[in-house]
Structures are given as structure tokens and as C-alpha cells.
Scaffold this motif. Structure first.
Motif, mmCIF file in Angstrom:
data_model
loop_
_atom_site.group_PDB
_atom_site.id
_atom_site.type_symbol
_atom_site.label_atom_id
_atom_site.label_comp_id
_atom_site.label_asym_id
_atom_site.label_seq_id
_atom_site.Cartn_x
_atom_site.Cartn_y
_atom_site.Cartn_z
ATOM 1 N N PHE A 1 0.668 -1.070 0.249
ATOM 2 C CA PHE A 1 -0.146 0.007 -0.334
ATOM 3 C C PHE A 1 0.745 1.112 -0.241
ATOM 4 O O PHE A 1 0.419 2.138 -0.995
ATOM 5 C CB PHE A 1 -0.900 -0.177 1.482
ATOM 6 C CG PHE A 1 -2.037 0.969 1.121
ATOM 7 C CD1 PHE A 1 -2.874 1.142 0.366
ATOM 8 C CD2 PHE A 1 -1.700 2.651 1.809
ATOM 9 C CE1 PHE A 1 -3.687 2.390 -0.026
ATOM 10 C CE2 PHE A 1 -2.440 3.790 2.166
ATOM 11 C CZ PHE A 1 -3.931 3.131 0.611
ATOM 12 N N ARG B 1 -0.262 2.333 -3.072
ATOM 13 C CA ARG B 1 -1.733 2.213 -3.000
ATOM 14 C C ARG B 1 -2.532 1.678 -3.702
ATOM 15 O O ARG B 1 -3.903 1.904 -3.653
ATOM 16 C CB ARG B 1 -2.582 3.631 -3.843
ATOM 17 C CG ARG B 1 -1.477 5.095 -3.207
ATOM 18 C CD ARG B 1 -2.353 5.895 -1.985
ATOM 19 N NE ARG B 1 -1.419 6.465 -0.899
ATOM 20 C CZ ARG B 1 0.283 6.188 -0.452
ATOM 21 N NH1 ARG B 1 0.266 4.930 0.364
ATOM 22 N NH2 ARG B 1 0.724 7.569 0.021
ATOM 23 N N VAL C 1 -4.234 -1.379 -2.337
ATOM 24 C CA VAL C 1 -5.516 -2.589 -1.282
ATOM 25 C C VAL C 1 -4.749 -3.849 -1.714
ATOM 26 O O VAL C 1 -5.630 -4.249 -2.660
ATOM 27 C CB VAL C 1 -6.189 -2.045 -0.922
ATOM 28 C CG1 VAL C 1 -6.921 -3.399 0.657
ATOM 29 C CG2 VAL C 1 -6.690 -0.901 0.013
ATOM 30 N N PRO D 1 -7.260 4.360 -7.084
ATOM 31 C CA PRO D 1 -7.207 2.755 -6.010
ATOM 32 C C PRO D 1 -8.016 2.221 -5.704
ATOM 33 O O PRO D 1 -8.221 0.538 -5.610
ATOM 34 C CB PRO D 1 -6.550 3.627 -4.533
ATOM 35 C CG PRO D 1 -6.737 4.980 -4.800
ATOM 36 C CD PRO D 1 -6.702 5.478 -6.430
ATOM 37 N N PHE E 1 -5.766 -6.857 7.187
ATOM 38 C CA PHE E 1 -6.325 -5.402 6.685
ATOM 39 C C PHE E 1 -7.059 -4.815 7.819
ATOM 40 O O PHE E 1 -6.519 -3.485 7.823
ATOM 41 C CB PHE E 1 -7.814 -5.735 5.097
ATOM 42 C CG PHE E 1 -7.593 -6.365 4.306
ATOM 43 C CD1 PHE E 1 -6.442 -4.847 3.728
ATOM 44 C CD2 PHE E 1 -7.384 -7.301 3.974
ATOM 45 C CE1 PHE E 1 -6.430 -5.794 2.829
ATOM 46 C CE2 PHE E 1 -7.612 -7.210 2.773
ATOM 47 C CZ PHE E 1 -6.515 -6.506 1.755
ATOM 48 N N ILE E 2 -7.877 -5.311 9.006
ATOM 49 C CA ILE E 2 -8.015 -4.153 8.901
ATOM 50 C C ILE E 2 -6.893 -4.168 10.284
ATOM 51 O O ILE E 2 -6.877 -3.056 10.361
ATOM 52 C CB ILE E 2 -9.353 -5.347 10.845
ATOM 53 C CG1 ILE E 2 -10.106 -5.915 10.040
ATOM 54 C CG2 ILE E 2 -9.771 -4.548 11.816
ATOM 55 C CD1 ILE E 2 -11.040 -6.480 10.302
ATOM 56 N N THR F 1 -4.079 -2.798 9.011
ATOM 57 C CA THR F 1 -3.076 -1.872 8.701
ATOM 58 C C THR F 1 -4.685 -0.455 8.444
ATOM 59 O O THR F 1 -4.535 0.829 8.446
ATOM 60 C CB THR F 1 -3.564 -2.210 6.955
ATOM 61 O OG1 THR F 1 -4.611 -3.205 6.170
ATOM 62 C CG2 THR F 1 -2.013 -3.322 6.808
ATOM 63 N N VAL F 2 -5.720 -0.552 9.033
ATOM 64 C CA VAL F 2 -6.839 0.266 8.853
ATOM 65 C C VAL F 2 -6.813 1.012 9.931
ATOM 66 O O VAL F 2 -6.033 2.368 10.013
ATOM 67 C CB VAL F 2 -8.422 -0.067 8.683
ATOM 68 C CG1 VAL F 2 -9.112 1.062 8.279
ATOM 69 C CG2 VAL F 2 -8.600 -0.326 7.059
ATOM 70 N N MET G 1 -3.851 3.678 7.316
ATOM 71 C CA MET G 1 -3.578 3.205 6.139
ATOM 72 C C MET G 1 -1.929 3.698 5.752
ATOM 73 O O MET G 1 -1.936 5.208 6.039
ATOM 74 C CB MET G 1 -3.819 3.336 4.716
ATOM 75 C CG MET G 1 -5.983 3.377 5.290
ATOM 76 S SD MET G 1 -6.294 1.810 5.543
ATOM 77 C CE MET G 1 -5.293 1.592 3.271
ATOM 78 N N PRO H 1 -10.866 7.780 13.510
ATOM 79 C CA PRO H 1 -11.905 7.531 11.413
ATOM 80 C C PRO H 1 -10.301 7.148 11.479
ATOM 81 O O PRO H 1 -10.057 6.717 10.305
ATOM 82 C CB PRO H 1 -12.496 8.238 11.362
ATOM 83 C CG PRO H 1 -13.061 9.102 12.390
ATOM 84 C CD PRO H 1 -11.840 9.167 13.635
#
Lengths: 304, 355
Positions: free
Chosen positions: A29, A33, A35, A99, A235-236, A238-239, A243, A291
Motif C-alpha cells: 500500500f 496505494r 490494497v 486505488p 487488513f483491519i 492496516t486500517v 493506512m 477514523p
């Protein structure tokens, strides 16, 4: 004391797995960029390279019979090769795409890899015995810990240190950080885009292979969907981590592992089956308050 | 934006799109009815259901530009509502003993179950959306994926209410075509009505120029939330009807496989076009059918030629990647199907076009 140490080791080893996964996703990423939804299927594919293609229920072990000092580099190399191949064949053509388009393309690629494995190996889980010596327990501070857990944690810490010094001290690492910061400017200043991106994919693929080795020896099965859960948690991570922030991804990975293990311990037995649902719920709570993630991507500049 | 005097005619100017799409669906139904073949009938039912799913997904993805991997979760919620409300009370007691009493005794017709499924899904879309819509593009996409996994994980483990991973059987099977046709047409019209509404226009403005839209007073998270709830309702109703078409539900019916098919149909057809959504279904469904037929094997002379299992998904994936490479906006791009010679075609500012 022993049971507390047990929980600590469980949390650290599960967190290591998530952190390695999150790192593999955040690396790619960062430079383009993208995912990468195909990451989980690369993990699964790395386990299956040890087996000879067949749809029989019994796994025909092929490369899995190699001694460990050959087997580990072999799997890492296969992971890196598959990941680089996916860059060359697919993602290179999406360099200028937005992206969202790349993300859907990687989702499609993941499905192609998964059903390719299904075609060659069938969807039935196969039992394999990968590095069986690792399941022996060792005693550390009154807790009996499987050797594999200790190795997982040690390997992860090693990878983190190795990667940090690689990114900080080598020219290639500098180029990669520059590309992650501002790709266009880095290219103008003479960073070779293809080399950096392929390097990131190779690293990410090798990380996926490391997860594959750990998962394979932990569960003793090869399953075409085995990467999905780790990938989702990664993934979670990285969020939550923000990011593109490598440090954030690693921290969030360990955090998720810790939350999952602690929930396993404190939840009443009836609710234990919902552990993952609770973890996702906790994630949503984090996102309400932050967020943009725990560390924003700008934080990577100083931290990694 | 059309001048105020023309505003009343926005609906009239754009209604040709849903009418053409509805006519296309009716034509499929007529062919199936005329052929009288049972398997073909089932195929057309599947196509109509897929139209509902893809149109439901389009309402959110097409108008907001945020990719969602999680909408099949709403279909799952709707599907289980159908199971809870239409299975005979006696059978429910065996497979799902944990249901509350009033739900245990309930036995409603399929259309009511579809409405209830839509309402239930819409409620949860409101709850999840209130959180997820605060996130920006890519983070929101990943979070919708987590939502899908969360719903799947709950429904795969809640033994007493969803029978965990085993199938819940006994949902009355509906083999006639018209309910699915009507539902698909309703979904198309709902999507059209939303996209020409004030909220739909605001959301598309926010998709194309977020900064300008926000500066013009559009509350982007709220606009997204409205689309999320409407699309959730359509998915929920579709999920309930899907349960009625196969007569059983499992959590994995509504998971990654269906997500992948639905998303690929939307991408191939064109993400920001309602016509693209419907055409994507029709085109890819034909491809899937052809591949299924080849996977089952066909006889050429004395030898049987059959493709190995999995080719269908691989082909879908390859088609999807190829479309994204060469035509990222999909087959339809931003265009809608309209009458070939009509007043007001290709006018800038027409809803359904990017502007």
C-alpha cells in the motif's frame, strides 16, 4: 504465573501472525496505494507449493520433504516469486489506475489464485506434517509453550528489526521510503519505480510465505481458504494502524492478537465462539474515535 | 443541473432507462416461460435474483463511488429473516430452538418475508453505516469487508438461532417466475428513483467532486448513509427471495462467492451506470451458464469433454481483470440505455451521467 505467561505468549504469537500479515499489506500500500486482496491467497498458495497437485484426499508431499534449511528458503522464494509475478502480470498495468480499481483487480486476482488451487488440489483440507519437531513444548517461566510459538515470536521480532534496518540503512530501503512518501517526486529524482515496486512485492510475498510456514506447522492442514482469516485481520490492522503506516500496522497487528486472546480468556464459554465478531466490533469502536487510524501515515516518516 | 422550470421533467426525461431495462427483464421471463424448460426457468430465476443484488449494490457503489465488499452481509440478514418467518413452526423448533416465542409461531407469506428481510437489513445498514460512513474511501471498503466477516462469523456460530453452519431447510420453495421478475423490476425502479432524487444527485456530486460538494453544503457521510440504507434494504429483500428460490440457507451461501460474483457483474457492466449493472448480470450470467455447461461435460463423438471445476470462477476473475485493465469504467461507462431517438439524450447535466 504459568497461566498468565501462557496468555502472554498466546497473544504475542497470534499478534505476530497478524503483524506479519499487516506488514505485507502495508508495504505494498505504501509504494503503490494498492490494497492487495490477493495476499491471503498468496499465503495459501505458499502452503500448497509443498504438495504435488492432486485432487486426492491424501496430500502427496513433494517439496515438503526437504530438510528445514532448504524448505524455509524454498517457500520464502516461492512466495516472493508469486507476488512479483502478480505485479508483473497484473498490477503493473494498473499503475495509473485509481486505488479502487486496483483493489477490485486484486480481489479478482485473489479469486483466480484460489480457484486455481481448487482446480489443482480440490477444496478439501489436507493434512500435512510440516516441521513436526516444532510442536514440542518448551518450559518458559512455568508455562509450557509450544516451540513453534516461541519461534513465531522470535522470527517476527527478527523480521521487524531486519526490515527496519533495511529500510533505514540501505540505499534500496531509502528509495522505498522515498517512493512511499511521494512516488512521482521519487521517480523524478532518479528512483527506479519498477525496481522499488518489485522489491516491495517480493518482500510482501516472502512475509506471506513466512505466515504460510507458521500456519501450516501450527494447524497441520493445507486448505485453500487458510489465508483468508489472517488476511482479514491484517487488513483491519492496516486500517486501525493508519493506512500506509508500517509501524502502525505492526502495532495494530499485535493489538488485535492481544484483544483476540484476552477475549478468548475473559468471555463466558457461550460467547467464545463469537470471539472474532467481538474483535470486529472492537475495531468499529476504535474507528468511531479515530477514523484516521491510530498512527496517520505521516507518522511513518519518523518511525520507520 | 436543469433549470427550475424543467425540474418536473427530470423523471420523464430519464424514465426510458428503467423502462428499457424492465422490458429486457420481461423479455427474458417470456423466453423462459415459452421454453417451458424447468432448468432454464431456474436459470432465469437466478438471473433475476442476481439483478436484485447487483442493482442493490449499484445504489451504494455506483452513486457514492465507495467500493463495498460487505453488501452480501445484508442479503444474509434478509435470507435468515425468511428462514425465521416462513418455515413451519414445528420444523423451526427442531433446527432453531433459540428463537423467541412470537417468532417461533410466525408463518408469513414469501412477499411479507421479503419485505421484513429488507426492513431488517435496512435497520442494520443504518447501524453499521452510521459508523462506516465516517471512514474515507479505501478504509471504508476494508471496513465493509470486516462487516461481512463479522455477520458471517455471528451467523456461523449462533447455534440456537441460525443452526450455525448447517443448512436451515424447509423454507417454502417458490418455483414460479413472476415474483422474482416483479422484485427485480421494482429494484431497478427504486434504484432509478433514488438516483434522480435530491439525495442521489447530491451523492453523485460528492463522488465526483468531494471538496466542491462539501463546500456546497452536502453532508457527505449522511448522503452516503442514505444510499447505504436503501441498498441494504434491496439486498435484504433479495436475500430473502434467494432463500425462497433454493429452499435453504447457510451462512456460506451469502459469503465470498456471492460477493465476488455480484461485484464482478457490477464492475463488468459499469459501476456508475444502472444499465451497466443490469447488462453486467445478463452478460456474465450467460458466460457462467456456458462454463457450467462445459464443466458438466459435453459429448463430442465418443469422448466426453469437461472442464475441471473452478474454471468458472477463474474465467470470471480473468474477465473482470481484463475489463478493469482495458475499460475501467465497464461496458456501459457512465452512459445509460435510452431511446435511440429521444428528446434530451446526451444532454449534459442529465441524471445518470457524471457531471
Amino acid at each position: 504465573m504459568g497461566s498468565v505467561m501462557q496468555v502472554v505468549f498466546d497473544a504475542a504469537s497470534l499478534g505476530s501472525l497478524y503483524a506479519l500479515g499487516a506488514l505485507g499489506i502495508a508495504l505494498i500500500f505504501g509504494v503503490m496505494r494498492l490494497v492487495n486482496f490477493a495476499h491471503g491467497d498468496v499465503i495459501a498458495a505458499c502452503v500448497f507449493v509443498l504438495l504435488w497437485p492432486s485432487v486426492d484426499a491424501v496430500a502427496i508431499v513433494f517439496a515438503g520433504n526437504l530438510p528445514w534449511f532448504l524448505l524455509v528458503p524454498f517457500v520464502l522464494a516461492m512466495g516472493a516469486a508469486l507476488s512479483v509475478a502478480s505485479e508483473v502480470v497484473v498490477f503493473r498495468r494498473f499503475r495509473n489506475a485509481n486505488p479502487a480499481t486496483m483493489m477490485i483487480a486484486s480481489f479478482a486476482l485473489g479469486f483466480v489464485i484460489r480457484y486455481f488451487l481448487l482446480m489443482l488440489y480440490s477444496s478439501r483440507p489436507k493434512s500435512i506434517s510440516l516441521l513436526p519437531t516444532l510442536s514440542q513444548p518448551v518450559e518458559i517461566m512455568g508455562a509450557r509453550i509450544p516451540l513453534l510459538q516461541v519461534i513465531t515470536i522470535v522470527v517476527t521480532i527478527g523480521v521487524l528489526f531486519g526490515l527496519t534496518s533495511f529500510l533505514r540503512r540501505t540505499r534500496f530501503g531509502l528509495e522505498m521510503r522515498a517512493a512511499a512518501e511521494n512516488f512521482t517526486m521519487a521517480r523524478v529524482l532518479g528512483v527506479r519505480a519498477n525496481r522499488v515496486i518489485m522489491g516491495a512485492f517480493a518482500l510482501s510475498g516472502a512475509l506471506a510465505a513466512a505466515i504460510a510456514l507458521i500456519l501450516g506447522s501450527q494447524t497441520g492442514t493445507a486448505n485453500i481458504v487458510m489465508g483468508a482469516n489472517v488476511m482479514l485481520m491484517a487488513f483491519i490492522a492496516t486500517v486501525i494502524g493508519g493506512m500506509g503506516s508500517l509501524a502502525g500496522a505492526v502495532i495494530a497487528g499485535f493489538l488485535l492478537g492481544a484483544i483476540a486472546v484476552v477475549m478468548q480468556v475473559i468471555l463466558p464459554p457461550d460467547a467464545r465462539a463469537f470471539r472474532d465478531a467481538f474483535v470486529y466490533g472492537a475495531v468499529i469502536l476504535v474507528l468511531i474515535f479515530r477514523p484516521q487510524g491510530l498512527l496517520t501515515a505521516r507518522g511513518t516518516k519518523e518511525r520507520v | 443541473m436543469a433549470p427550475r422550470t424543467q425540474r418536473r421533467s427530470v423523471a420523464l426525461r430519464t424514465i426510458s432507462t428503467p423502462l428499457i431495462l424492465a422490458a429486457l427483464l420481461v423479455a427474458f421471463a417470456l423466453v423462459a416461460w415459452a421454453s417451458g424448460s424447468r432448468p432454464f426457468n431456474q436459470t432465469v430465476i437466478d438471473i433475476f435474483l442476481q439483478v436484485i443484488f447487483v442493482v442493490g449494490l449499484y445504489v451504494f457503489v455506483g452513486n457514492s463511488g465507495v467500493i463495498s465488499f460487505g453488501h452480501i452481509a445484508f442479503a444474509c440478514l434478509g435470507g435468515y429473516v425468511a428462514a425465521w418467518t416462513t418455515i413451519k413452526p414445528m420444523m423451526k423448533g427442531i433446527s432453531m430452538p433459540g428463537l423467541p416465542d412470537w417468532l417461533m409461531q410466525l408463518e408469513i407469506p414469501f412477499w411479507a418475508a421479503a419485505l421484513a428481510g429488507g426492513a431488517f437489513a435496512a435497520f442494520w445498514a443504518l447501524v453499521f453505516g452510521a459508523v462506516l460512513m465516517r471512514l474515507s474511501g479505501i478504509a471504508a471498503s476494508i471496513a465493509t469487508f470486516a462487516m461481512l466477516a463479522m455477520v458471517n462469523s455471528i451467523y456461523s456460530n449462533w447455534e440456537s438461532v441460525t443452526a450455525a453452519t448447517s443448512s436451515v431447510v424447509g423454507i417454502p420453495i417458490l418455483r414460479v417466475l413472476w415474483p422474482y421478475l416483479v422484485a427485480a423490476i421494482l429494484a431497478v425502479f427504486a434504484a432509478w428513483a433514488y438516483s434522480i432524487s435530491r439525495h442521489g444527485l447530491a451523492l453523485r456530486a460528492a463522488r465526483d467532486e468531494p471538496t466542491a460538494a462539501a463546500a456546497s453544503g452536502i453532508d457527505i457521510p449522511r448522503a452516503r448513509l442514505i444510499a447505504f440504507v436503501i441498498s441494504g434494504a434491496i439486498m435484504g429483500a433479495g436475500g430473502a427471495l434467494y432463500a425462497h428460490s433454493i429452499g435453504l440457507v447457510t451462512p456460506d451461501t451469502y459469503y465470498l462467492g456471492l460477493t465476488f460474483t455480484t461485484l464482478s457483474m457490477l464492475v463488468v457492466g459499469g459501476m456508475s451506470s444502472l444499465s451497466g449493472a443490469v447488462l453486467g448480470v445478463l452478460i456474465l450470467s450467460s458466460l457462467i451458464q456456458a462454463l457450467r455447461w462445459l464443466e458438466a461435460g459435453i459429448d463430442i463423438g465418443t469422448t466426453t469433454f469437461a472442464l475441471p471445476g473452478g474454471v468458472q470462477e477463474i474465467a470470471l476473475g480473468v474477465v473482470m481483470i481484463a475489463i478493469l485493465m482495458f475499460r475501467p469504467a465497464g461496458i456501459m461507462g457512465n452512459k445509460e440505455l435510452t431511446w435511440p431517438t429521444g428528446r434530451g439524450n446526451d444532454k449534459p447535466g442529465e441524471p445518470g451521467e457524471t457531471n
